[in-house]
Design an enzyme around this catalytic site. Sequence first.
Site, PDB file in Angstrom:
ATOM      1  N   LYS A  99      -3.257 -64.823 -28.268  1.00 54.63           N
ATOM      2  CA  LYS A  99      -1.841 -64.571 -28.583  1.00 54.63           C
ATOM      3  C   LYS A  99      -0.951 -65.307 -27.583  1.00 54.63           C
ATOM      4  O   LYS A  99       0.053 -65.916 -27.950  1.00 54.63           O
ATOM      5  CB  LYS A  99      -1.559 -63.068 -28.541  1.00 54.63           C
ATOM      6  N   ASP A 159      16.502 -58.075 -17.258  1.00 54.27           N
ATOM      7  CA  ASP A 159      15.311 -58.275 -18.070  1.00 54.27           C
ATOM      8  C   ASP A 159      15.460 -59.668 -18.691  1.00 54.27           C
ATOM      9  O   ASP A 159      16.557 -60.227 -18.703  1.00 54.27           O
ATOM     10  CB  ASP A 159      15.261 -57.179 -19.156  1.00 54.27           C
ATOM     11  N   LEU A 160      14.385 -60.227 -19.204  1.00 50.27           N
ATOM     12  CA  LEU A 160      14.453 -61.558 -19.819  1.00 50.27           C
ATOM     13  C   LEU A 160      14.600 -61.485 -21.336  1.00 50.27           C
ATOM     14  O   LEU A 160      15.621 -61.883 -21.896  1.00 50.27           O
ATOM     15  CB  LEU A 160      13.201 -62.364 -19.447  1.00 50.27           C
ATOM     16  N   ASP A 161      13.598 -60.942 -21.999  1.00 53.58           N
ATOM     17  CA  ASP A 161      13.582 -60.923 -23.460  1.00 53.58           C
ATOM     18  C   ASP A 161      14.643 -59.985 -24.021  1.00 53.58           C
ATOM     19  O   ASP A 161      14.641 -58.794 -23.716  1.00 53.58           O
ATOM     20  CB  ASP A 161      12.206 -60.483 -23.987  1.00 53.58           C
ATOM     21  N   GLU A 210      18.940 -54.128 -19.466  1.00 54.93           N
ATOM     22  CA  GLU A 210      17.782 -54.071 -20.371  1.00 54.93           C
ATOM     23  C   GLU A 210      18.205 -53.900 -21.822  1.00 54.93           C
ATOM     24  O   GLU A 210      19.272 -53.369 -22.105  1.00 54.93           O
ATOM     25  CB  GLU A 210      16.904 -52.870 -19.997  1.00 54.93           C
ATOM     26  N   ASP A 211      17.346 -54.329 -22.743  1.00 55.21           N
ATOM     27  CA  ASP A 211      17.614 -54.103 -24.166  1.00 55.21           C
ATOM     28  C   ASP A 211      16.614 -53.133 -24.789  1.00 55.21           C
ATOM     29  O   ASP A 211      16.765 -52.772 -25.950  1.00 55.21           O
ATOM     30  CB  ASP A 211      17.574 -55.429 -24.936  1.00 55.21           C
ATOM     31  N   SER A 230      10.835 -59.176 -15.468  1.00 52.13           N
ATOM     32  CA  SER A 230      10.371 -59.421 -16.832  1.00 52.13           C
ATOM     33  C   SER A 230       8.964 -58.906 -17.099  1.00 52.13           C
ATOM     34  O   SER A 230       8.085 -58.979 -16.245  1.00 52.13           O
ATOM     35  CB  SER A 230      10.405 -60.928 -17.119  1.00 52.13           C
ATOM     36  N   ALA A 231       8.759 -58.435 -18.325  1.00 45.51           N
ATOM     37  CA  ALA A 231       7.431 -57.991 -18.768  1.00 45.51           C
ATOM     38  C   ALA A 231       6.583 -59.176 -19.210  1.00 45.51           C
ATOM     39  O   ALA A 231       5.433 -59.026 -19.580  1.00 45.51           O
ATOM     40  CB  ALA A 231       7.579 -57.004 -19.924  1.00 45.51           C
ATOM     41  N   SER A 232       7.170 -60.375 -19.154  1.00 43.91           N
ATOM     42  CA  SER A 232       6.470 -61.578 -19.604  1.00 43.91           C
ATOM     43  C   SER A 232       5.775 -62.291 -18.447  1.00 43.91           C
ATOM     44  O   SER A 232       6.323 -62.393 -17.356  1.00 43.91           O
ATOM     45  CB  SER A 232       7.460 -62.549 -20.252  1.00 43.91           C
ATOM     46  N   LEU A 265       6.585 -53.050 -30.301  1.00 45.15           N
ATOM     47  CA  LEU A 265       5.941 -53.934 -29.321  1.00 45.15           C
ATOM     48  C   LEU A 265       6.916 -54.453 -28.266  1.00 45.15           C
ATOM     49  O   LEU A 265       6.495 -55.044 -27.274  1.00 45.15           O
ATOM     50  CB  LEU A 265       5.290 -55.135 -30.038  1.00 45.15           C
ATOM     51  N   LYS A 266       8.194 -54.233 -28.483  1.00 45.89           N
ATOM     52  CA  LYS A 266       9.200 -54.780 -27.560  1.00 45.89           C
ATOM     53  C   LYS A 266       9.162 -54.089 -26.213  1.00 45.89           C
ATOM     54  O   LYS A 266       9.171 -52.864 -26.135  1.00 45.89           O
ATOM     55  CB  LYS A 266      10.598 -54.680 -28.179  1.00 45.89           C
ATOM     56  N   GLY A 267       9.113 -54.882 -25.166  1.00 46.25           N
ATOM     57  CA  GLY A 267       9.178 -54.343 -23.809  1.00 46.25           C
ATOM     58  C   GLY A 267       7.884 -53.775 -23.278  1.00 46.25           C
ATOM     59  O   GLY A 267       7.837 -53.254 -22.165  1.00 46.25           O
ATOM     60  N   VAL A 268       6.791 -53.850 -24.072  1.00 39.79           N
ATOM     61  CA  VAL A 268       5.506 -53.343 -23.583  1.00 39.79           C
ATOM     62  C   VAL A 268       4.568 -54.511 -23.269  1.00 39.79           C
ATOM     63  O   VAL A 268       4.767 -55.630 -23.742  1.00 39.79           O
ATOM     64  CB  VAL A 268       4.836 -52.358 -24.579  1.00 39.79           C
ATOM     65  N   TRP A 273       2.128 -62.697 -32.443  1.00 40.01           N
ATOM     66  CA  TRP A 273       1.390 -61.472 -32.753  1.00 40.01           C
ATOM     67  C   TRP A 273       1.060 -61.400 -34.241  1.00 40.01           C
ATOM     68  O   TRP A 273      -0.030 -60.973 -34.629  1.00 40.01           O
ATOM     69  CB  TRP A 273       2.186 -60.224 -32.357  1.00 40.01           C
ATOM     70  N   THR A 287      13.307 -64.202 -26.887  1.00 39.72           N
ATOM     71  CA  THR A 287      11.974 -64.749 -27.163  1.00 39.72           C
ATOM     72  C   THR A 287      11.183 -63.789 -28.052  1.00 39.72           C
ATOM     73  O   THR A 287      10.041 -64.059 -28.375  1.00 39.72           O
ATOM     74  CB  THR A 287      11.190 -65.007 -25.856  1.00 39.72           C
ATOM     75  N   LYS A 319       6.582 -51.619 -17.732  1.00 42.90           N
ATOM     76  CA  LYS A 319       7.649 -50.681 -18.049  1.00 42.90           C
ATOM     77  C   LYS A 319       7.132 -49.695 -19.113  1.00 42.90           C
ATOM     78  O   LYS A 319       6.356 -50.095 -19.958  1.00 42.90           O
ATOM     79  CB  LYS A 319       8.860 -51.451 -18.600  1.00 42.90           C
ATOM     80  N   ARG A 360       1.176 -56.986 -22.868  1.00 40.86           N
ATOM     81  CA  ARG A 360       0.378 -57.682 -23.880  1.00 40.86           C
ATOM     82  C   ARG A 360      -0.797 -56.827 -24.377  1.00 40.86           C
ATOM     83  O   ARG A 360      -1.003 -56.679 -25.580  1.00 40.86           O
ATOM     84  CB  ARG A 360      -0.126 -59.008 -23.292  1.00 40.86           C
TER      85      ARG A 360
END
Length: 222
Positions: free
Chosen positions: A79, A10-12, A172-173, A117-119, A45-48, A26, A18, A148, A50
Amino acid sequence: MKEMKAVIFDLDGVITDTAEYHYLAWKQLGEELGIPFDRTFNEQLKGVSRMESLEKILAYGNKTNAYTVEEKEQFATKKNELYKQLIQKITPNDLLPGIEKFMQEVKEKGMKIGLASASKNAFTVIEKLEVGHYFDTIVDAATVKHSKPDPEVFLKAADQLGVPYESCVGVEDAQAGVEAIKRAGMFAVGVGNADQLAQADLVVSSTNELKFVDLFRAFTEK
Protein backbone atom coordinates in the site's frame (compact mmCIF):
# COMPACT_ATOMS: atom_id res chain seq x y z
CA MET A 1 -1.86 34.24 31.67
CA LYS A 2 -0.57 31.45 29.48
CA GLU A 3 1.27 32.50 26.35
CA MET A 4 0.91 31.05 22.87
CA LYS A 5 4.32 30.19 21.43
CA ALA A 6 3.84 27.50 18.77
CA VAL A 7 1.38 26.07 16.29
CA ILE A 8 1.70 22.36 15.43
CA PHE A 9 -0.04 21.19 12.28
CA ASP A 10 -1.28 17.83 11.17
CA LEU A 11 -0.46 17.17 7.50
CA ASP A 12 -3.28 15.25 5.84
CA GLY A 13 -6.43 17.34 5.60
CA VAL A 14 -4.79 20.44 7.09
CA ILE A 15 -1.76 21.36 4.94
CA THR A 16 -2.79 19.32 1.92
CA ASP A 17 -5.34 16.63 1.19
CA THR A 18 -3.38 13.46 0.58
CA ALA A 19 -6.44 11.54 1.78
CA GLU A 20 -7.41 10.97 -1.85
CA TYR A 21 -4.06 9.28 -2.56
CA HIS A 22 -4.37 7.14 0.58
CA TYR A 23 -7.90 6.19 -0.50
CA LEU A 24 -6.82 5.18 -4.01
CA ALA A 25 -3.89 3.13 -2.70
CA TRP A 26 -5.97 1.34 -0.04
CA LYS A 27 -8.80 0.79 -2.52
CA GLN A 28 -6.44 -0.85 -5.02
CA LEU A 29 -5.02 -3.11 -2.31
CA GLY A 30 -8.50 -3.92 -0.99
CA GLU A 31 -9.70 -4.95 -4.43
CA GLU A 32 -6.67 -7.20 -4.86
CA LEU A 33 -7.64 -8.89 -1.56
CA GLY A 34 -11.26 -9.18 -2.67
CA ILE A 35 -12.43 -6.49 -0.22
CA PRO A 36 -14.01 -3.65 -2.19
CA PHE A 37 -14.95 -0.56 -0.16
CA ASP A 38 -16.23 2.96 -0.77
CA ARG A 39 -15.47 6.50 0.45
CA THR A 40 -17.90 6.17 3.35
CA PHE A 41 -15.91 3.27 4.84
CA ASN A 42 -12.68 5.12 4.02
CA GLU A 43 -13.61 7.82 6.58
CA GLN A 44 -12.74 5.26 9.29
CA LEU A 45 -9.15 5.13 8.01
CA LYS A 46 -8.42 8.84 8.35
CA GLY A 47 -5.83 9.75 10.95
CA VAL A 48 -5.01 6.15 11.92
CA SER A 49 -1.78 4.26 11.31
CA ARG A 50 -1.09 2.05 8.31
CA MET A 51 -1.31 -1.29 10.17
CA GLU A 52 -4.44 -0.17 12.02
CA SER A 53 -6.02 0.84 8.69
CA LEU A 54 -5.17 -2.56 7.23
CA GLU A 55 -6.76 -4.32 10.22
CA LYS A 56 -9.94 -2.25 9.76
CA ILE A 57 -10.08 -3.21 6.06
CA LEU A 58 -9.55 -6.92 6.82
CA ALA A 59 -12.25 -6.80 9.52
CA TYR A 60 -14.59 -5.08 7.05
CA GLY A 61 -14.03 -7.97 4.61
CA ASN A 62 -14.35 -10.62 7.36
CA LYS A 63 -10.71 -11.59 6.83
CA THR A 64 -9.23 -10.61 10.18
CA ASN A 65 -7.57 -14.00 10.75
CA ALA A 66 -7.00 -14.93 7.10
CA TYR A 67 -3.38 -13.77 6.94
CA THR A 68 -0.14 -14.11 8.89
CA VAL A 69 1.63 -11.15 10.48
CA GLU A 70 4.26 -11.35 7.70
CA GLU A 71 1.58 -11.25 5.00
CA LYS A 72 -0.07 -8.25 6.65
CA GLU A 73 3.27 -6.44 6.75
CA GLN A 74 3.72 -7.18 3.04
CA PHE A 75 0.25 -5.75 2.31
CA ALA A 76 1.04 -2.59 4.31
CA THR A 77 4.34 -2.18 2.45
CA LYS A 78 2.59 -2.64 -0.90
CA LYS A 79 0.00 0.00 0.00
CA ASN A 80 2.82 2.40 0.89
CA GLU A 81 4.57 1.77 -2.44
CA LEU A 82 1.32 2.53 -4.29
CA TYR A 83 0.88 5.69 -2.20
CA LYS A 84 4.47 6.84 -2.81
CA GLN A 85 3.92 6.53 -6.56
CA LEU A 86 0.78 8.65 -6.34
CA ILE A 87 2.30 11.45 -4.20
CA GLN A 88 5.03 12.06 -6.78
CA LYS A 89 2.33 14.07 -8.57
CA ILE A 90 1.94 16.56 -5.67
CA THR A 91 2.80 20.23 -6.39
CA PRO A 92 2.37 23.51 -4.43
CA ASN A 93 -1.04 23.75 -6.14
CA ASP A 94 -2.13 20.95 -3.78
CA LEU A 95 -1.84 23.18 -0.70
CA LEU A 96 -5.26 23.59 0.90
CA PRO A 97 -6.89 27.02 0.50
CA GLY A 98 -5.56 29.72 2.83
CA ILE A 99 -3.12 27.47 4.66
CA GLU A 100 0.09 29.09 3.41
CA LYS A 101 -1.25 32.55 4.24
CA PHE A 102 -2.11 31.34 7.75
CA MET A 103 1.39 29.87 8.22
CA GLN A 104 2.86 33.19 7.09
CA GLU A 105 0.74 34.99 9.72
CA VAL A 106 1.91 32.57 12.43
CA LYS A 107 5.56 33.12 11.44
CA GLU A 108 5.15 36.92 11.34
CA LYS A 109 3.86 36.83 14.91
CA GLY A 110 7.10 35.15 15.99
CA MET A 111 5.54 31.76 16.68
CA LYS A 112 7.30 28.48 16.06
CA ILE A 113 5.74 25.98 13.65
CA GLY A 114 5.81 22.21 13.89
CA LEU A 115 4.36 19.29 11.95
CA ALA A 116 2.90 16.23 13.69
CA SER A 117 1.93 13.72 11.04
CA ALA A 118 0.62 10.15 11.06
CA SER A 119 2.34 9.70 7.69
CA LYS A 120 5.79 8.15 7.21
CA ASN A 121 6.04 10.12 3.98
CA ALA A 122 5.57 13.56 5.54
CA PHE A 123 9.02 14.85 4.50
CA THR A 124 8.40 13.90 0.86
CA VAL A 125 4.99 15.57 0.81
CA ILE A 126 6.28 18.78 2.45
CA GLU A 127 9.15 18.87 -0.07
CA LYS A 128 6.71 18.47 -3.00
CA LEU A 129 4.52 21.27 -1.59
CA GLU A 130 7.64 23.51 -1.24
CA VAL A 131 6.70 24.71 2.26
CA GLY A 132 9.55 23.17 4.28
CA HIS A 133 10.94 26.61 5.19
CA TYR A 134 7.94 27.33 7.43
CA PHE A 135 8.61 24.41 9.74
CA ASP A 136 10.95 24.51 12.73
CA THR A 137 10.48 20.77 13.26
CA ILE A 138 8.76 17.85 11.53
CA VAL A 139 7.73 14.71 13.42
CA ASP A 140 6.33 11.86 11.35
CA ALA A 141 5.08 8.35 12.07
CA ALA A 142 8.53 6.86 11.46
CA THR A 143 9.87 8.43 14.67
CA VAL A 144 7.05 7.67 17.15
CA LYS A 145 5.86 4.41 18.70
CA HIS A 146 2.18 5.27 19.20
CA SER A 147 -0.30 6.61 16.67
CA LYS A 148 -3.05 9.16 17.34
CA PRO A 149 -5.15 9.46 19.49
CA ASP A 150 -2.03 8.85 21.59
CA PRO A 151 -0.48 12.31 22.13
CA GLU A 152 3.12 11.19 21.51
CA VAL A 153 3.57 12.85 18.09
CA PHE A 154 2.37 16.26 19.40
CA LEU A 155 4.40 15.98 22.62
CA LYS A 156 7.53 15.13 20.61
CA ALA A 157 7.00 18.09 18.27
CA ALA A 158 6.62 20.46 21.24
CA ASP A 159 9.73 19.00 22.89
CA GLN A 160 11.74 19.52 19.71
CA LEU A 161 10.45 23.11 19.49
CA GLY A 162 11.38 23.65 23.15
CA VAL A 163 7.91 24.97 23.95
CA PRO A 164 5.73 24.04 26.97
CA TYR A 165 2.72 21.94 25.99
CA GLU A 166 0.20 24.45 27.34
CA SER A 167 1.75 27.12 25.06
CA CYS A 168 1.10 25.05 21.93
CA VAL A 169 -1.82 25.03 19.55
CA GLY A 170 -2.53 21.85 17.56
CA VAL A 171 -4.43 21.93 14.26
CA GLU A 172 -6.22 18.75 13.14
CA ASP A 173 -9.01 17.57 10.85
CA ALA A 174 -9.57 14.14 12.42
CA GLN A 175 -11.30 13.19 15.66
CA ALA A 176 -8.35 11.01 16.71
CA GLY A 177 -6.01 13.96 16.09
CA VAL A 178 -8.06 16.40 18.16
CA GLU A 179 -8.13 13.84 20.98
CA ALA A 180 -4.33 13.54 20.74
CA ILE A 181 -3.93 17.34 21.01
CA LYS A 182 -6.17 17.53 24.08
CA ARG A 183 -4.37 14.60 25.72
CA ALA A 184 -1.10 16.48 25.13
CA GLY A 185 -2.49 19.39 27.18
CA MET A 186 -2.62 21.71 24.17
CA PHE A 187 -5.23 24.06 22.69
CA ALA A 188 -7.00 22.19 19.87
CA VAL A 189 -8.19 23.64 16.58
CA GLY A 190 -10.43 21.39 14.49
CA VAL A 191 -10.86 21.84 10.73
CA GLY A 192 -14.09 20.32 9.43
CA ASN A 193 -17.38 19.11 10.87
CA ALA A 194 -18.16 20.76 14.24
CA ASP A 195 -20.12 17.74 15.50
CA GLN A 196 -17.30 15.28 14.77
CA LEU A 197 -14.69 17.65 16.21
CA ALA A 198 -16.69 18.74 19.27
CA GLN A 199 -13.73 18.08 21.57
CA ALA A 200 -11.74 20.92 19.91
CA ASP A 201 -11.45 24.34 21.57
CA LEU A 202 -12.02 26.11 18.25
CA VAL A 203 -13.57 24.69 15.07
CA VAL A 204 -13.45 26.14 11.55
CA SER A 205 -15.21 24.53 8.60
CA SER A 206 -12.25 24.88 6.23
CA THR A 207 -8.58 25.91 6.18
CA ASN A 208 -9.64 29.13 4.46
CA GLU A 209 -11.21 30.21 7.76
CA LEU A 210 -7.97 29.88 9.76
CA LYS A 211 -7.06 33.41 10.87
CA PHE A 212 -4.38 34.24 13.44
CA VAL A 213 -6.47 36.99 15.05
CA ASP A 214 -9.35 34.54 15.70
CA LEU A 215 -7.00 31.87 17.00
CA PHE A 216 -5.20 34.29 19.34
CA ARG A 217 -8.50 35.57 20.75
CA ALA A 218 -9.83 32.05 21.35
CA PHE A 219 -6.56 30.94 22.93
CA THR A 220 -6.32 33.88 25.34
CA GLU A 221 -9.98 33.60 26.35
CA LYS A 222 -9.66 29.86 27.12
